[in-house]
Design an enzyme around this catalytic site. Structure first.
Site, PDB file in Angstrom:
ATOM      1  NE  ARG A  82      -5.004   3.074   8.707  1.00  0.00           N
ATOM      2  CZ  ARG A  82      -4.474   1.872   8.388  1.00  0.00           C
ATOM      3  NH1 ARG A  82      -3.976   1.103   9.336  1.00  0.00           N
ATOM      4  NH2 ARG A  82      -4.464   1.462   7.146  1.00  0.00           N
ATOM      5  CE  LYS A 184      -1.625   2.927   4.868  1.00  0.00           C
ATOM      6  NZ  LYS A 184      -0.534   2.190   5.513  1.00  0.00           N
ATOM      7  CD  GLU A 220       4.908   1.658  12.045  1.00  0.00           C
ATOM      8  OE1 GLU A 220       4.362   0.820  11.314  1.00  0.00           O
ATOM      9  OE2 GLU A 220       4.401   2.741  12.323  1.00  0.00           O
TER      10      GLU A 220
HETATM   11  C1  PLP Z   1      -0.263   1.050   6.283  1.00  0.00           C
HETATM   12  C2  PLP Z   1       0.813   0.895   7.291  1.00  0.00           C
HETATM   13  C3  PLP Z   1       0.900  -0.248   8.105  1.00  0.00           C
HETATM   14  C4  PLP Z   1      -0.007  -1.438   7.948  1.00  0.00           C
HETATM   15  O1  PLP Z   1      -1.345  -1.149   8.207  1.00  0.00           O
HETATM   16  P1  PLP Z   1      -2.497  -2.123   7.706  1.00  0.00           P
HETATM   17  O2  PLP Z   1      -3.737  -1.406   8.064  1.00  0.00           O
HETATM   18  O3  PLP Z   1      -2.352  -3.401   8.423  1.00  0.00           O
HETATM   19  O4  PLP Z   1      -2.300  -2.292   6.228  1.00  0.00           O
HETATM   20  C5  PLP Z   1       1.893  -0.285   9.080  1.00  0.00           C
HETATM   21  N1  PLP Z   1       2.776   0.732   9.228  1.00  0.00           N
HETATM   22  C6  PLP Z   1       2.730   1.834   8.441  1.00  0.00           C
HETATM   23  C7  PLP Z   1       3.729   2.912   8.658  1.00  0.00           C
HETATM   24  C8  PLP Z   1       1.750   1.950   7.452  1.00  0.00           C
HETATM   25  O5  PLP Z   1       1.716   3.038   6.681  1.00  0.00           O
END
Ligand code: PLP
Length: 341
Positions: A82, A184, A220
């Site tokens: 990722r 991210k 989300e």
């Molecule tokens: C990091 C993150 C998540 C959760 O991801 P995980 O890999 O499960 O920790 C969900 N939404 C956003 C916007 C994120 O930055």
């Protein structure tokens, strides 16, 4: 090895400086081998790409102690992949995925005394990240970068049980169509700060963001993906190109299907149908699943059947199964637990 003298069960979610962190620099097209260092400070030029144009990406993951006393990291290969995707989207060089996993392992090994004991509920949170370091004033990608990994112990997310959250449907957007919602990057968080601070001021725990173009579909929250459970126990998660692909959510969907035998769907979820669901949860590394009790959409309250008191039954089963896998109490799928020797 002697553990640090810490009241693990009462730790919060904050930065605590640990002994070692990993640093590698990218220059002239190559990454340096990288070192573990005591130095927690970063010194960069005043005009560094990250400071001017926010060229930075990050990851978040955990190391912890299993029931049989191993120190493990949960699916670090997915974080490596990722972060590579995030880097490519921001025109940054990819930190090689194998080296990423090795660097994270090195940091855990060097801070083994900071890995909380089994049963404490605490974990060692790991933060890999990279940023443009050389001066950039005309808008373009930096030529030089730094990749770092630090570790900080964090306490149990739910002290005294998981209290369902109250969300509000935000008037702000988290991610543009064809934008950067799926990576991210700090930039997605910078612009969410105003929305979360004002949600807190108004008494809500989190924002529920809808798709920016039609404002009809669930995306989300600022930092966690949604899962919903229907009245006939089907597990549903929203599908969208602007959602960050949560590793926890992907793991939970696998667990729902393969361990619990539940029907699962990843599809567009309309705001209009949210009131039909029986349970709702937020998934991410920090909490695994936080139950959602109430969603407020501009004066209309949607109360989940599971109520405001505790997790719904399916959410609870998902939570227990995934945390059981993580802690080594339930057999893990091949490759999910990465043991640090
Ligand atoms: C990091 C993150 C998540 C959760 O991801 P995980 O890999 O499960 O920790 C969900 N939404 C956003 C916007 C994120 O930055």
């Amino acid at each position: 090895m002697e553990k640090k003298n810490i009241d693990w069960s009462n730790l919060g979610f904050g930065y605590i400086k640990t002994d070692k962190r990993f640093v590698s620099n990218y220059k002239d097209g190559i990454w340096s081998e990288g070192i573990l260092t005591d130095d927690a400070e970063v010194t960069i030029n005043e005009c560094a790409g990250v400071l001017q144009y926010a060229q930075t990406v990050f990851e978040g993951m955990k190391a912890y102690t299993t029931e049989d006393g191993r120190i493990v990291i949960f699916r670090p290969d997915l974080n490596a992949a990722r972060m590579a995707d995030s880097a490519r989207r921001l025109e940054m060089p990819v930190y090689p995925e194998e080296n990423f996993v090795k660097a994270v392992e090195d940091v855990v090994r060097a801070n083994a005394a900071w890995v909380p004991p089994y049963g404490s509920g605490a974990t060692l949170y790991l933060r890999p990240y990279m940023f443009g370091t050389n001066p950039v004033i005309g808008v373009k990608p930096a030529d030089e970068y730094q990749f770092r990994v630090f570790a900080t112990p964090v306490g149990p997310y739910f002290k005294g049980g998981a209290k369902p959250l109250t969300l509000r449907v935000s008037d702000f957007d988290r991610a543009a169509p064809h934008g950067t919602g799926h990576i991210k990057a700090g930039l997605n968080y910078a612009m969410s700060l105003h929305a979360i601070v004002s949600a807190h001021e108004d008494g809500y725990d989190e924002n529920m963001y809808l798709d920016a173009s039609t404002r009809t579909k669930v995306e989300e929250t600022g930092g966690a993906n949604f899962i919903f459970v229907t009245h006939d126990n089907k597990v549903v998660t929203p599908k969208s190109d602007s959602i960050l692909p949560s590793i926890t959510r992907r793991s939970l969907m696998y667990v729902a299907k393969e361990y619990l035998g539940l029907e699962c769907e990843e599809r567009e979820v309309y705001m209009d149908e949210v009131k039909e669901f029986a349970e709702c949860g937020l998934c991410g590394t920090a909490a695994v699943i936080s139950p959602v009790g109430k969603i407020v959409d501009h004066g209309t309250e949607i109360c989940m059947r599971a109520g405001m008191e505790k997790m719904g039954p399916v959410t609870q089963k998902l939570y227990d199964t995934l945390t059981g896998i993580q802690m080594g109490r339930i057999e893990a799928p091949e490759g999910w637990l990465h043991t640090v020797e």
